[in-house]
Design a protein around this motif. Sequence first.
Motif, mmCIF file in Angstrom:
data_model
loop_
_atom_site.group_PDB
_atom_site.id
_atom_site.type_symbol
_atom_site.label_atom_id
_atom_site.label_comp_id
_atom_site.label_asym_id
_atom_site.label_seq_id
_atom_site.Cartn_x
_atom_site.Cartn_y
_atom_site.Cartn_z
ATOM 1 N N SER A 51 -23.932 -6.838 1.393
ATOM 2 C CA SER A 51 -24.135 -5.432 1.731
ATOM 3 C C SER A 51 -23.023 -4.859 2.604
ATOM 4 N N GLN A 52 -22.212 -5.730 3.256
ATOM 5 C CA GLN A 52 -21.190 -5.231 4.170
ATOM 6 C C GLN A 52 -19.807 -5.805 3.880
ATOM 7 N N GLU A 53 -19.682 -7.121 3.972
ATOM 8 C CA GLU A 53 -18.359 -7.740 3.934
ATOM 9 C C GLU A 53 -17.639 -7.485 2.609
ATOM 10 N N TYR A 54 -18.273 -7.853 1.489
ATOM 11 C CA TYR A 54 -17.605 -7.660 0.208
ATOM 12 C C TYR A 54 -17.381 -6.179 -0.121
ATOM 13 N N PRO A 55 -18.353 -5.285 0.078
ATOM 14 C CA PRO A 55 -18.077 -3.878 -0.202
ATOM 15 C C PRO A 55 -16.898 -3.317 0.583
ATOM 16 N N ILE A 56 -16.748 -3.721 1.834
ATOM 17 C CA ILE A 56 -15.607 -3.237 2.620
ATOM 18 C C ILE A 56 -14.301 -3.790 2.074
ATOM 19 N N ARG A 57 -14.293 -5.110 1.745
ATOM 20 C CA ARG A 57 -13.079 -5.689 1.161
ATOM 21 C C ARG A 57 -12.741 -4.999 -0.167
ATOM 22 N N GLU A 58 -13.769 -4.678 -0.947
ATOM 23 C CA GLU A 58 -13.564 -4.011 -2.231
ATOM 24 C C GLU A 58 -13.003 -2.604 -2.032
ATOM 25 N N PHE A 59 -13.547 -1.868 -1.057
ATOM 26 C CA PHE A 59 -13.051 -0.520 -0.813
ATOM 27 C C PHE A 59 -11.609 -0.552 -0.301
ATOM 28 N N CYS A 60 -11.305 -1.498 0.565
ATOM 29 C CA CYS A 60 -9.928 -1.631 1.059
ATOM 30 C C CYS A 60 -8.975 -1.975 -0.091
ATOM 31 N N TYR A 62 -9.414 -1.112 -3.232
ATOM 32 C CA TYR A 62 -9.284 0.116 -4.028
ATOM 33 C C TYR A 62 -8.286 1.078 -3.385
ATOM 34 N N MET A 63 -8.405 1.268 -2.062
ATOM 35 C CA MET A 63 -7.537 2.249 -1.396
ATOM 36 C C MET A 63 -6.105 1.742 -1.283
ATOM 37 N N ALA A 64 -5.917 0.528 -0.733
ATOM 38 C CA ALA A 64 -4.561 0.031 -0.492
ATOM 39 C C ALA A 64 -3.904 -0.466 -1.773
ATOM 40 N N GLY A 65 -4.668 -1.148 -2.615
ATOM 41 C CA GLY A 65 -4.074 -1.756 -3.797
ATOM 42 C C GLY A 65 -3.915 -0.826 -4.978
ATOM 43 N N ILE A 66 -4.835 0.111 -5.143
ATOM 44 C CA ILE A 66 -4.809 0.990 -6.307
ATOM 45 C C ILE A 66 -4.368 2.404 -5.939
ATOM 46 N N ARG A 67 -4.961 2.951 -4.865
ATOM 47 C CA ARG A 67 -4.596 4.311 -4.475
ATOM 48 C C ARG A 67 -3.328 4.353 -3.623
ATOM 49 N N HIS A 68 -2.904 3.185 -3.103
ATOM 50 C CA HIS A 68 -1.716 3.097 -2.242
ATOM 51 C C HIS A 68 -1.847 4.039 -1.043
ATOM 52 N N ALA A 69 -3.019 4.020 -0.439
ATOM 53 C CA ALA A 69 -3.297 4.836 0.733
ATOM 54 C C ALA A 69 -4.116 4.014 1.719
ATOM 55 N N LEU A 70 -4.018 4.360 2.985
ATOM 56 C CA LEU A 70 -4.811 3.653 3.985
ATOM 57 C C LEU A 70 -6.263 4.114 3.902
ATOM 58 N N PRO A 71 -7.207 3.218 4.042
ATOM 59 C CA PRO A 71 -8.630 3.577 3.924
ATOM 60 C C PRO A 71 -9.185 4.175 5.217
ATOM 61 N N PHE A 72 -8.644 5.308 5.625
ATOM 62 C CA PHE A 72 -9.139 5.924 6.859
ATOM 63 C C PHE A 72 -10.611 6.305 6.750
ATOM 64 N N TRP A 73 -10.968 6.962 5.658
ATOM 65 C CA TRP A 73 -12.314 7.528 5.519
ATOM 66 C C TRP A 73 -12.993 6.917 4.314
ATOM 67 N N ASN A 74 -14.246 6.560 4.457
ATOM 68 C CA ASN A 74 -14.992 5.947 3.364
ATOM 69 C C ASN A 74 -16.172 6.839 3.003
ATOM 70 N N PRO A 75 -16.051 7.646 1.966
ATOM 71 C CA PRO A 75 -17.135 8.564 1.598
ATOM 72 C C PRO A 75 -18.155 7.960 0.647
ATOM 73 N N TYR A 76 -18.011 6.675 0.308
ATOM 74 C CA TYR A 76 -18.837 6.112 -0.759
ATOM 75 C C TYR A 76 -19.987 5.266 -0.254
ATOM 76 N N GLN A 77 -20.412 5.468 0.983
ATOM 77 C CA GLN A 77 -21.568 4.748 1.490
ATOM 78 C C GLN A 77 -22.310 5.656 2.454
ATOM 79 N N TRP A 78 -23.370 5.153 2.999
ATOM 80 C CA TRP A 78 -24.189 5.967 3.892
ATOM 81 C C TRP A 78 -23.373 6.457 5.078
#
Length: 793
Positions: A51-60, A62-78
């Motif tokens: 519920s926490q560790e893997y989703p955060i690693r996955e979002f990071c 997505y942002m750093a590896g695919i979007r090439h941006a720093l994951p400052f803001w995460n709009p995809y969770q509560w």
Amino acid sequence: SAEKAPVGPENPVNNGSWKLRYPFLIYSLFLCAVYWPVFLKMRFFWEDFMSQEYPIREFCYYMAGIRHALPFWNPYQWAWEPLLADPQNGFWYLPNLLQIAFVRIFIPSSAHLPILVPEVVTLLHLPVAALGMFYLLRKHFFVRDWAALLAGFAWGFGSRMAAEQNHGLFIVALCILPWAASLTMQAWSSWKSAIGLGLLLGFCFLGSQPQAFLFETFFLGAFTVSESFRRARLQKGWRNSLFPIFAFSLALPIATGISAIQLLPSLELIAHTVRNHFSYAEAAFGSLRPDYFGVLLVPKFFGENPGFLLPHTPIVRDSFWWWEGAFYWGVLPEILAAFGVVYLWGRRKIDRQAQHLFFLVGFALFAILYGMGKYTPVQEFFWRFVPLFGHFRAPNRMMWFLVFIGCIFTGIGTDLLLKEPSLIVRYRKFFLAACALFLVPNFLAILGVIDRIIGKSRPGLFLLLIPTFLTSVGALFFFLLVDRKIIRGKTLLLIAGLLFTLDLGTIDLTWYRNTVNTESMIWNDSNNSALHTFQSEHGRDHSKLFWAVADSLRKTKSGTGMFLRLPVEYLLDTGGLRELNPLCLKSITPPARTEQQKENLLGVSATIDSNNVVTNLSNALPFVKLYYDWRVVKNDSEAARLLDDSAFDIERTLYLTEAPDLSRYTLNEKGNGGENDTVSNVQYDENRITVHLQVAHPALLFINDLYYPAWKAKVDGIPVPTLRAFSCLRAIPVSPGKHIVEMKYESAAFEVGWKITVATLLIAFMAFVFRKRKQGKHIKQKAPPVSRRGPPI
């Protein structure tokens, strides 16, 4: 014959001659032997990892590896989240960055981070942790190779490590601890090591949970102060006595500088969170009950699965996480640790291995008292008077140092036994009593006697306790065989090693873990036709989906949102959010009295139930909206009364916590916009929002995203203030005309922090080079002249 000679240069201690790659290879092979089901994707980490560790690693990823941006803001969770300001995400930790690079290089087509990657990264810390204990014991406690090797198993593969696999940041902290302790002891006589310690502590902060970092720094600081007192007691001069404190004081600002890229944004965030001030009741949550110390003897008495907890019986009247009390590091290791303390206590004035005995035993006792939390006054004293300690709960985590210190004495006790097996004869009663201390409670627990006493029967518990009982029997026979001189030498070593590894291997191999892959569960969600319908209908308006039910496996739906790139709300109750994540922002939901009001204000356009049926909601506020009428409220109570007023229409009027500066304009008296007022071309990504609009009258542009100070607004390139609308959302004042409104995540704390981090790294590197050159020059000047015709003069 067992007596040691006094410490002195004429009595050197053989620290061993193994190269570190040999024990690391042994630990790695043991890791493979125990965790092969994980490596072969037959089992997966459980609970918080899902519920926490893997989703955060996955979002990071997505942002750093695919979007090439720093994951400052995460709009995809509560509650969304200022992710890089949260020190519990570990983004800047080098192995976490490398796993992103690894997947992008070797699996470039992967749209998601394979779940095996963060699991492997977490598990690889276990042999490194074991190797750290091996190195610490061999270098600083004068323990021979084989004894240090066995103690490394106790630290790297004990139940503490097994229990924390779902918390990767805790594993990082526990892995770094023995290495940091070693560097601390080297820093007591070396400025260069002090610089290295600062670098290691800085990276520890970036990769570990803040509470773990605070506790480790406190332990190392207390260790350093004790060394200064020890030197002063030995009358080594004030300069020599104070040097350890000076060296540690150098390491701390270096560590602070290294961690600034994460530390300063975290300080920016902490002021806006519920953790900014913990009551003592909140801080004491996670206190160790006195009965829980039984897990040192019967490690799985409270079970593995949550069903084995006893929340309704007097002996365990406090609700608690069963894995947080896992402090067992082996039957034989614990007995040998106790033996090491008893033996050294009688030789504390003459034995080199006893030079830190008082501090280590004293801190172990402190860890117990602090870990008990509300059952002793120790944690309350720290909560009241010691800075930073009031921001953390779960005082039981201080017990990590009992295990750490215990493993140190395990190495010392094993070393004594390997060197002089006849000590078992001398301490026969002690060893027999220690074995009985393990045998009796394990046997009574297996028979169900303890369960009958506390009034609850758990029929399957005996299966969990048999391994420890058999290991206790094995330890008893081990000491009897050594006592009778039936085994000695390499045979003694072999049997001790088997008891160590089989005991710990059983703990690790049988520890509760999922057989259901988080990734596959999310893939199932991604194939849910209801979700596809929602995404097709709301893919551009950034509406939110509320997961009304969370099942036992997923526990929360936050991971689904990050994996599917959907803004998912799974809990609207602020009190519940406080419990799940104490670092959440104070105001994440409007103070509405009903869930329906909260859903409408937060823009929840649909809900999904336990049957995966999506129900569309018609009253949700859109992501962007123009308002021409507003009210100012002073506090949440006034806001709640306003929301309860049937005459208050959230579609026409919004409320603000402060009045906007619209003195130059006159709002439309009717509260309506002009016929040609438009909001168009809304461009949204995670860290930037752009809105094109045209208004005939002064207005407020409402943005249905969480308010946070790092979000800066500009209208036609001119900075304007961002107002807090509906208690937790955003509003921007705009004048009549056509405008381009831009909101961008711009954290001043981050901008200053990364510059400090880079500068600290450069300065530390130059200091290393300077010290190396200076040392080389010193050696060159001191080298004796060499005769061309003979040996050195």
